[in-house]
Design an enzyme around this catalytic site. Structure first.
Site, short mmCIF file in Angstrom:
data_model
loop_
_atom_site.label_atom_id
_atom_site.label_comp_id
_atom_site.label_asym_id
_atom_site.label_seq_id
_atom_site.Cartn_x
_atom_site.Cartn_y
_atom_site.Cartn_z
N LYS A 1 -7.27 133.47 -19.44
CA LYS A 1 -6.90 132.14 -19.97
C LYS A 1 -6.67 132.25 -21.48
O LYS A 1 -7.43 132.92 -22.17
CB LYS A 1 -8.02 131.15 -19.66
CG LYS A 1 -7.69 129.68 -20.00
CD LYS A 1 -8.84 128.75 -19.61
CE LYS A 1 -8.52 127.29 -19.86
NZ LYS A 1 -9.63 126.38 -19.46
N SER B 1 -8.06 122.43 -16.67
CA SER B 1 -7.15 122.97 -17.65
C SER B 1 -6.76 124.43 -17.40
O SER B 1 -5.77 124.89 -17.94
CB SER B 1 -7.78 122.88 -19.05
OG SER B 1 -8.93 123.68 -19.11
N SER C 1 -12.71 122.41 -15.25
CA SER C 1 -11.45 123.10 -15.53
C SER C 1 -11.26 124.43 -14.80
O SER C 1 -10.18 125.01 -14.86
CB SER C 1 -11.30 123.35 -17.04
OG SER C 1 -10.89 122.17 -17.67
#
Ligand SMILES: [Mg+2]
Ligand SMILES: [Zn+2]
Lengths: 100, 475, 474
Positions: C75, C150, C174
């Site tokens: 990420k 996210s 997330s």
């Protein structure tokens, strides 16, 4: 109970947060943030007088590092990432006042 | 004593920031060092780079506790907060500081004059970076560009906040001086005001005695004891003048200009900053155990007041000049020399005087063993060296080390043997019968006359005290 | 679909090489990234160097780590030295961190090969990956829908079989929410189990890094590699990494599992049916199902949407144009900072900074932030009471399957409500995982959520593995 969020509150907060909002954004944010705060009123209304606030899920205490010097970063690598640098320092436009 | 007009009193509280003598910074391993090349003691943590996290320096906590203990504070479980404000010398745009739960609170500091100033708190926080200003006069105002060096950013600080108990600029100065001595004695700070490792802000207000506190102004960054005292007097007089003219004091932050001897407005406090303090979620609570506190306490040496008292006791009834000398000796940490002399049975007054004058201000005393110091004092006391010679011998010992007897010999300070001194004196008595007669009849002033003659005859090698002793014996 | 376990086995036993696995990953990324917008940056050269190093170590007969030669997606809120790290924000455009996050060091030490940085909602603020300055990521299962957020890019990387495993971060759901919407496994570990050092903070007291994978065992393996005490993170738990993979087949016999109505009520019928199906599967495997109500969990959303923005408002202050990242010039330093932040942050980030600044500001702290911290205490106590009765809690991960682009984007409150089931565990600091179980509307996957008390990851993996088998995916 708290009073509903005003446009002036949003303007004040934007200044504190160093954000410029257009008039339209001010209106939109006043409405959107107002909705979130209204949702939070179910919580604000609770009587939680005796409840201890939790800042951390687990109560760790006394976490330290020893007083030992470790290598610093390479200044050239660092200043390459800087938006503006001069004489080994980070450069900024003029500062209008002393630190608050 | 007071410079204020009759019917006025000043109320002063001091905030003293002191950098701690750690090897590394408060929350990262960068070197805590004054005077490095700009931005060479920085890492992701003290630069506030995205993703970096702080971890507390254990030794900094220990030094903060020492300060608290020396100031009779309660050491309590504490937390770190974030003080949020945007400023370029602050790499994260918030300062990690202690807020409602400081590590040290509710202490006091007793001054040499017997007055007591309460300490509200002595909390830990991180220092900011340093800015230099380009263009204009090189000062903030009028500059067109500024440069930031983050070497100092994250250096551990303890902020010591006094209660508004101070009533004169002299007392403020005495407080700052005593506190400085304590900081040095704890090993927490080097107390170097000129390098900024100890910085003082003064909160000053005035009032009619017994009235409520007046509106206060904060004078920022006073970097010498002299500035502190002058700035406070100036600010109090400014406020009194204002009030006597029917005006009001505005709460504001003021800047002291040492060159022109005035304070001027830096920032009006009407628009109070909203710092949005909250617990720093990257750090955990600090709760020094009883055992740790006991260990730190046991490691601490005596504080200046106690050390002054110990020296004064050895002097018996010290004169004012000797009290001043004691302050100097304690301030500079030279009392071990005086104690060594006293322990060896040497004259404490001579030892104190030599320490306060000859050892003070010396770059390094590494070459001077306390044994050599004691021997030199003993030689002066016995008359083997004159005062002037003793000073010269100490100077040589400090510079190059060695043994006082051989140093004195090398300098040609060999004392006349007592036989030859007595022979010289007898000769001079015979040559000056009138003066000798007056001396013998009780005119003590003539001792000086004879001493001068002896010195001349011996090219200064004789010891004044020894000369007088011989003259007495011949009377 | 290849698993990390099988890749590492094959690389170690010589039936494959790290370089071959990497080339296959790079090919898959090249084939699908334009369409899905999963990776913001692919580190072709750096990854090849690392893969070659793994192969060389094997050739020398050295022992290699448990993730030897396994390509992994990262990420883009995790710092990797010299690799552009943007947090999907314009304000960090072009920034190359001068240091590695602790998890990156641990991955590399375990032989894994980080291949690039994945898209996210800007600064991890969002539930759809629509709030990225670099465009939305598409759900590989239905490109007209969001992958969740996210950590949408990291979830999509696994769902699209670009990599077998990836790292995300979970502040209010997330990891679990995109795992649910993309039909994979996602784990939010116990707060403090995985070091946050080098993870760009959103809300420091809630953020945790965690794994994505297509199988339960792969997540257990990956979490073992990245977990364990780190002296660089003050909030890191003191113990070393727990043994997880060894316990995935422990089953649930004798376990008490709480079916908590606040964690599925209000969901679509298909989601409720999936949760009931999961409960039945666990019962059949020997667990006892206990129906529970924890009313305090309903307050979680409000508390979360004050605590997280408050912390974020301070965490995001440092993006001021002085030391790194983007600068927009201004007359003086304040004007420069304001211009930089105004141009650099997207609308959702600004919204949360404003909300958090307000919640902390003088006169409002007690009513909002202070009150939220107390509700956090209530949540922790309520979970603790529940865990006296049951070992594990079962619920839904999200109220519904993946939604279409734009469906919730205009109404922040509607978007926030998507996290209602995942937020409470972040407040409590407890672990939770989401795994696919059954299908909903449009044949899209449904995620069910397993929650446990702090440090109970091993039994969560065992329960998840039980469901994975029951769902016919193992
Ligand atoms: Mg302070
Ligand atoms: Zn540093």
């Amino acid at each position: 109970m708290t009073t509903p969020l005003q446009r002036a509150d949003v303007a004040r907060v934007a200044r504190l947060a160093r954000l410029t909002l257009s008039d339209d954004e001010l209106d939109l944010f006043t409405e959107q943030l107002g909705n979130v705060l209204e949702h939070a009123n179910d919580m604000s209304a609770l009587d939680l007088d005796g409840v201890v606030p939790t800042a951390h899920p687990f109560g760790l205490i006394n976490v330290f590092r020893p007083d030992v010097v470790t290598p610093s970063l390479d200044r050239e690598e660092l200043l390459r990432e800087a938006p503006d640098a001069d004489s080994g320092r980070f450069a900024v436009p003029r500062i209008l006042g002393e630190a608050p | 004593m007071s410079v204020l007009p009759d019917g006025w009193e000043m109320v002063v509280g001091l905030e003293v920031h002191t950098e701690l003598l750690t090897k590394s910074k408060l929350f990262c391993g960068c070197e805590n060092h004054f005077g490095s090349e700009p931005n060479t003691n920085v890492c992701p943590i003290c630069l506030g780079l995205p993703g970096s996290l702080p971890v507390l320096n254990e030794h900094a906590v220990e030094l903060a506790m020492r300060i608290g203990m020396a100031l009779h504070c309660t050491i309590a479980p504490s937390t770190f907060h974030r003080k949020n404000y945007f400023y370029p010398d602050q790499s994260k745009d918030y300062q990690i500081s202690q807020y409602d739960l400081p590590i040290n609170a509710n202490g006091y500091l007793d001054l040499p004059d017997g007055s007591r100033v309460r300490i509200e708190r002595a909390h830990m926080e991180e220092d900011t970076g340093k800015t230099t200003h380009l263009g204009g006069s090189g000062r903030l105002a009028g500059a067109d560009r500024s440069l930031v060096d983050y070497n100092r950013c994250g250096v551990p600080l303890v902020e010591i906040v006094s209660a508004p108990d101070i009533r004169s600029s002299a007392q403020a100065r005495a407080y700052a001086a005593e506190l400085r001595g304590i900081l040095i004695a704890t090993g927490a700070s080097d107390g170097r005001m000129e390098e900024g490792s100890m910085r003082i802000d003064a909160n000053v207000s005035v009032r009619r005695p017994g009235a409520e506190f007046g509106t206060r102004c904060e004078i920022k960054n006073l970097n010498s004891l002299r500035s502190l005292q002058r700035a406070i007097d100036h600010e109090a007089l400014r406020q009194i003048e204002l009030l006597e003219e029917g005006g009001t004091v505005r709460q504001e932050t003021r800047h002291w200009d040492e060159d022109i001897g005035e304070t001027s407005t830096l920032r009006v406090k009407e628009d109070a900053e909203d710092y949005r303090y909250f617990r720093d979620p990257d750090l955990v609570d600090l709760a020094p155990s009883e055992a740790w506190q006991a260990r730190v306490r046991a490691d601490m040496g005596p504080m200046p007041a106690e050390r002054r008292h110990a020296l004064e006791t050895r002097l018996g009834t010290p004169t004012d000049a000797q009290r001043d000398a004691v302050v100097v000796v304690i301030d500079l940490g030279l009392e071990r020399y005086v104690h060594a002399a006293a322990d060896a049975g040497a004259d404490v007054a001579i030892a104190l005087s030599r320490a306060a004058n000859e050892l003070a201000g010396v770059e390094s005393l590494d070459q001077l063993s306390s044994d050599s110091f004691v021997k030199t004092v003993a030689m002066e006391q016995s008359g083997a060296l004159s005062a002037t010679q003793a000073k010269a011998v100490l100077g040589e010992l400090i510079a190059n080390g060695g043994d006082p007897v051989s140093v004195a010999a090398a300098k040609g300070y060999e004392q006349l043997s007592s036989d030859s001194l007595e022979a010289t004196i007898d000769e001079l008595i015979a040559l000056n019968p009138d003066e000798w007669g007056r001396y013998r009849d009780g005119d003590d002033k003539l001792a000086g006359f004879f001493t001068g003659l002896v010195m001349k005859a011996t090219s200064g090698k004789a010891n004044g005290k020894a000369v007088v002793a011989v003259l007495q014996s011949r009377r | 679909m290849k698993t990390a376990l099988s890749i590492a086995d094959n690389v170690r036993n010589g039936s494959s090489t790290a370089v071959a696995e990497l080339e296959q990953t790079l090919d898959t990324i090249a084939a699908r990234n334009d369409e899905l917008n999963v990776f913001l940056h692919v580190d072709h050269d750096g990854a090849r160097v690392m893969a070659e190093a793994v192969d060389a170590a094997i050739a020398r007969g050295e022992s290699v780590g448990p993730l030897a030669g396994v390509p992994i997606a990262i990420k883009d809120n995790l710092c990797q030295r010299g690799i552009p790290t943007t947090c999907s924000s314009k304000i960090l455009e072009g920034w190359r961190p001068p240091y590695n996050a602790t998890v990156i060091d641990r991955l590399v030490a375990a032989g894994a090969v980080p291949v690039g940085k994945t898209n996210l909602d800007e600064f991890a603020m969002g539930s759809s990956t629509e709030n990225s300055a670099y465009g939305p990521t598409r759900n590989p299962l239905d490109p007209s829908r969001v992958p969740g957020g996210s950590s949408g890019g990291s979830a999509a990387a696994v769902a699209a079989a670009m990599t077998s495993i990836s790292l995300g971060s979970d502040t209010g759901g997330s990891i679990r929410q995109p795992a649910a919407l993309c039909g994979i496994v996602g784990v939010k570990p116990t707060y403090g189990l995985v070091s946050r050092y080098g993870m760009i903070a959103f809300s420091s007291s809630l953020d945790q890094i965690g794994p994505f994978s297509s199988t339960v065992a792969d997540s257990a393996l990956l979490l073992e590699v990245i977990a364990g005490h780190d002296p660089l993170d003050s909030t890191s738990l003191p113990e070393s990494s727990p043994s997880l993979l060894a316990h995935v087949d422990d089953g649930v016999a004798g376990k008490r599992i709480g079916l908590v109505k606040e964690l599925y009520e209000g969901s679509s019928p298909a989601v409720v049916a999936a949760v009931m199906g999961a409960a039945e599967a666990l019962r059949e495997a020997g667990a006892t199902i206990v129906e529970l109500s924890i009313p305090e969990l309903r307050l979680g959303l409000s508390a979360y949407y004050l605590i997280a923005p408050a912390e974020a408002s301070s965490n995001l202050a440092r993006y001021d144009g002085v030391r790194f990242g983007r600068r927009v010039d201004g007359e003086d330093v304040t004007a420069m900072m304001e211009a930089t932040r105004t141009a650099g942050f997207g609308a959702e980030v600004k919204r949360r900074i404003m909300l958090g600044t307000y919640a902390l500001s003088a006169g409002y702290y007690d009513a909002y932030y202070g009150q939220a911290l107390k509700v956090r205490t209530l949540t922790i106590n309520a979970f603790a009471r529940a865990y006296q009765e049951v070992d594990i809690i079962l619920g839904a991960t999200t109220p519904d399957v993946a939604f279409a682009f734009g469906e919730k984007a205009a109404d922040p409150m509607a978007m926030y409500l998507n996290d209602v089931f995942t937020i409470p565990t972040n407040l409590a600091g407890d672990p939770a995982l989401s795994l696919p179980f059954g299908r909903g509307d449009h044949n899209l996957p449904i995620g069910v959520q397993l929650l446990g008390p702090g440090r109970s990851e091993a039994q969560l993996f065992a329960a998840a593995r039980t469901l994975e088998i029951a769902d016919g995916r193992a």
